[in-house]
Design a protein around this motif. Sequence first.
Motif, PDB file in Angstrom:
ATOM      1  N   ASP B 209      25.929  -5.890  30.137  1.00 50.98           N
ATOM      2  CA  ASP B 209      26.713  -4.670  29.866  1.00 50.98           C
ATOM      3  C   ASP B 209      26.306  -3.569  30.859  1.00 50.98           C
ATOM      4  OD1 ASP B 209      28.198  -2.694  28.830  1.00 50.98           O
ATOM      5  OD2 ASP B 209      27.375  -2.786  26.783  1.00 50.98           O
ATOM      6  N   SER B 210      27.223  -3.255  31.783  1.00 53.99           N
ATOM      7  CA  SER B 210      26.880  -2.280  32.824  1.00 53.99           C
ATOM      8  C   SER B 210      27.130  -0.836  32.385  1.00 53.99           C
ATOM      9  CB  SER B 210      27.681  -2.575  34.091  1.00 53.99           C
ATOM     10  OG  SER B 210      29.049  -2.612  33.769  1.00 53.99           O
ATOM     11  N   THR B 211      27.715  -0.660  31.231  1.00 58.36           N
ATOM     12  CA  THR B 211      28.055   0.695  30.783  1.00 58.36           C
ATOM     13  C   THR B 211      26.859   1.425  30.186  1.00 58.36           C
ATOM     14  OG1 THR B 211      28.712  -0.167  28.632  1.00 58.36           O
ATOM     15  CG2 THR B 211      30.456   0.057  30.305  1.00 58.36           C
ATOM     16  N   ILE B 212      25.795   0.698  29.881  1.00 58.59           N
ATOM     17  CA  ILE B 212      24.627   1.362  29.268  1.00 58.59           C
ATOM     18  C   ILE B 212      23.466   1.412  30.263  1.00 58.59           C
ATOM     19  CG2 ILE B 212      25.206   0.883  26.846  1.00 58.59           C
ATOM     20  CD1 ILE B 212      23.427  -1.590  27.022  1.00 58.59           C
ATOM     21  N   THR B 213      22.574   2.318  30.000  1.00 62.33           N
ATOM     22  CA  THR B 213      21.437   2.504  30.912  1.00 62.33           C
ATOM     23  C   THR B 213      20.397   1.416  30.697  1.00 62.33           C
ATOM     24  OG1 THR B 213      20.312   3.874  29.295  1.00 62.33           O
ATOM     25  CG2 THR B 213      21.741   5.022  30.877  1.00 62.33           C
ATOM     26  N   ALA B 214      19.464   1.368  31.648  1.00 62.70           N
ATOM     27  CA  ALA B 214      18.398   0.345  31.580  1.00 62.70           C
ATOM     28  C   ALA B 214      17.514   0.568  30.360  1.00 62.70           C
ATOM     29  CB  ALA B 214      17.567   0.391  32.858  1.00 62.70           C
ATOM     30  N   GLU B 215      17.234   1.850  30.034  1.00 54.68           N
ATOM     31  CA  GLU B 215      16.399   2.148  28.868  1.00 54.68           C
ATOM     32  C   GLU B 215      17.087   1.681  27.576  1.00 54.68           C
ATOM     33  OE1 GLU B 215      17.136   4.597  31.133  1.00 54.68           O
ATOM     34  OE2 GLU B 215      15.208   4.498  32.172  1.00 54.68           O
ATOM     35  N   GLU B 216      18.416   1.940  27.566  1.00 53.83           N
ATOM     36  CA  GLU B 216      19.173   1.554  26.363  1.00 53.83           C
ATOM     37  C   GLU B 216      19.170   0.025  26.215  1.00 53.83           C
ATOM     38  OE1 GLU B 216      20.212   3.304  23.977  1.00 53.83           O
ATOM     39  OE2 GLU B 216      21.501   1.877  22.920  1.00 53.83           O
ATOM     40  N   GLN B 217      19.325  -0.649  27.401  1.00 52.04           N
ATOM     41  CA  GLN B 217      19.297  -2.126  27.379  1.00 52.04           C
ATOM     42  C   GLN B 217      17.955  -2.625  26.835  1.00 52.04           C
ATOM     43  OE1 GLN B 217      20.108  -3.391  31.368  1.00 52.04           O
ATOM     44  NE2 GLN B 217      22.305  -3.645  31.000  1.00 52.04           N
ATOM     45  N   ALA B 218      16.867  -2.031  27.320  1.00 47.03           N
ATOM     46  CA  ALA B 218      15.536  -2.457  26.873  1.00 47.03           C
ATOM     47  C   ALA B 218      15.370  -2.210  25.382  1.00 47.03           C
ATOM     48  CB  ALA B 218      14.467  -1.696  27.667  1.00 47.03           C
ATOM     49  N   ARG B 219      15.871  -1.065  24.921  1.00 48.49           N
ATOM     50  CA  ARG B 219      15.733  -0.737  23.493  1.00 48.49           C
ATOM     51  C   ARG B 219      16.512  -1.756  22.630  1.00 48.49           C
ATOM     52  NH1 ARG B 219      17.958   1.568  19.392  1.00 48.49           N
ATOM     53  NH2 ARG B 219      19.979   1.866  20.409  1.00 48.49           N
ATOM     54  N   ARG B 220      17.746  -2.042  23.109  1.00 46.99           N
ATOM     55  CA  ARG B 220      18.571  -2.991  22.339  1.00 46.99           C
ATOM     56  C   ARG B 220      17.947  -4.390  22.322  1.00 46.99           C
ATOM     57  NH1 ARG B 220      24.963  -1.875  23.583  1.00 46.99           N
ATOM     58  NH2 ARG B 220      24.994   0.298  22.911  1.00 46.99           N
ATOM     59  N   ILE B 221      17.407  -4.812  23.453  1.00 56.39           N
ATOM     60  CA  ILE B 221      16.775  -6.148  23.524  1.00 56.39           C
ATOM     61  C   ILE B 221      15.565  -6.219  22.596  1.00 56.39           C
ATOM     62  CG2 ILE B 221      15.471  -7.707  25.044  1.00 56.39           C
ATOM     63  CD1 ILE B 221      17.576  -7.018  27.195  1.00 56.39           C
ATOM     64  N   ARG B 222      14.766  -5.124  22.598  1.00 53.91           N
ATOM     65  CA  ARG B 222      13.613  -5.090  21.687  1.00 53.91           C
ATOM     66  C   ARG B 222      14.087  -5.208  20.238  1.00 53.91           C
ATOM     67  NH1 ARG B 222      11.272  -1.340  25.303  1.00 53.91           N
ATOM     68  NH2 ARG B 222      12.058   0.425  24.095  1.00 53.91           N
ATOM     69  N   LYS B 223      15.205  -4.533  19.967  1.00 58.81           N
ATOM     70  CA  LYS B 223      15.742  -4.574  18.602  1.00 58.81           C
ATOM     71  C   LYS B 223      16.211  -5.997  18.244  1.00 58.81           C
ATOM     72  CE  LYS B 223      18.950  -2.157  15.579  1.00 58.81           C
ATOM     73  NZ  LYS B 223      20.108  -1.252  15.516  1.00 58.81           N
ATOM     74  N   ILE B 224      16.888  -6.625  19.231  1.00 53.49           N
ATOM     75  CA  ILE B 224      17.370  -8.007  18.989  1.00 53.49           C
ATOM     76  C   ILE B 224      16.193  -8.946  18.730  1.00 53.49           C
ATOM     77  CG2 ILE B 224      18.426 -10.009  20.147  1.00 53.49           C
ATOM     78  CD1 ILE B 224      20.294  -7.937  21.546  1.00 53.49           C
ATOM     79  N   LEU B 225      15.139  -8.761  19.517  1.00 51.32           N
ATOM     80  CA  LEU B 225      13.971  -9.635  19.373  1.00 51.32           C
ATOM     81  C   LEU B 225      13.054  -9.230  18.231  1.00 51.32           C
ATOM     82  CD1 LEU B 225      13.082 -10.152  23.147  1.00 51.32           C
ATOM     83  CD2 LEU B 225      14.336 -11.681  21.635  1.00 51.32           C
ATOM     84  N   GLY B 226      13.446  -8.189  17.533  1.00 49.29           N
ATOM     85  CA  GLY B 226      12.673  -7.764  16.346  1.00 49.29           C
ATOM     86  C   GLY B 226      11.377  -7.084  16.701  1.00 49.29           C
ATOM     87  N   GLN B 227      11.306  -6.488  17.878  1.00 41.72           N
ATOM     88  CA  GLN B 227      10.050  -5.837  18.292  1.00 41.72           C
ATOM     89  C   GLN B 227      10.109  -4.336  18.055  1.00 41.72           C
ATOM     90  OE1 GLN B 227       9.652  -7.091  22.355  1.00 41.72           O
ATOM     91  NE2 GLN B 227       8.909  -9.126  21.765  1.00 41.72           N
TER      92      GLN B 227
END
Lengths: 86, 228
Positions: B209-227
């Motif tokens: 998803d290119s519409t979101i920032t790198a920080e947002e991507q990292a936050r979402r991935i952490r959320k997906i991985l339950g971290q």
Amino acid sequence: MTRTTTLARAILDRLRICQPYALPEEQLATEVNGVVRPPAKATEFAAALQALNTAEAPRIVLLRDDFDPESRKWLITEAGEAALLR
Amino acid sequence: MKTSPARRRSSGKSQNPPSAEPAPAESLPSIDDLKERTAQAERDRIAMAEHGMRQRNRATVSADSLWGALGTETRRRAVCDWLFGLGLTNTKCARQIEETFGIRTTPSAVRFFYQQHSFLWKIGQAKSQAEIEKGQLPSNWEARIREALAQRRFEAVYQALTDKQILAFEKLDLEKRKVDLKASEVFLTERRLILLEKKMQDAQSTLQDSTITAEEQARRIRKILGQE
């Protein structure tokens, strides 16, 4: 064949095989329940034994152990064998 | 006047027209041909008999006939020992019967055998043991005592065999529970795998998803991985 008849025949058949020895009541119940479907309840089984024992000519007789009053063993009589042939 | 079939045949033969031409000599089979034909017929007969035997051996022994097919008391006892003593399942027992005695049978036939004959077998064993016991008792003992002791022996042997049977049942039950546990483990592993695949897909779509920032991507991935 009614349920009562099926149960009575199963009891007589098992005891006939055991002749001339008597079979303890618990083991008789286990073996009869192995062939009768659905398995007989305790009250049903006791009623069947009572009916076979108190007929005019008892088909089975109860043997009691002198040393163990709780022990109940059943033995088929000649009338019982004759009943199986009918 | 009636004539017998033999007479009719002989009279029929004699009524052949004498003028009939004899069969040509070359059409009559020679002695060697006859021998060869006889040998061939014998070979065919043997082959057919062998084929029939193979078919019979290959045929599966049905439920009713397993008892009869086993034939001897030693074999029947062996099967009862496998079922009671070793606690083999019906399928394994059927395989064992085929391997040991060459009798092809089915698990349902073994089950029928067990249901119908286990009681007879146990009673037979108990009776024979009781008779042996009675025979070993001193002859001057009262008949009443001899009978009572034989009855005791009968009950003891019968009880022992029943206990053996119960143990075999429990062993089977335990094996079934093990199989059930294994199945539930496999089911859980599959569920876990599906969840992980879903998380992986979510993470990939987040990264793409290119519409979101790198920080947002990292936050979402952490959320997906339950971290988070």
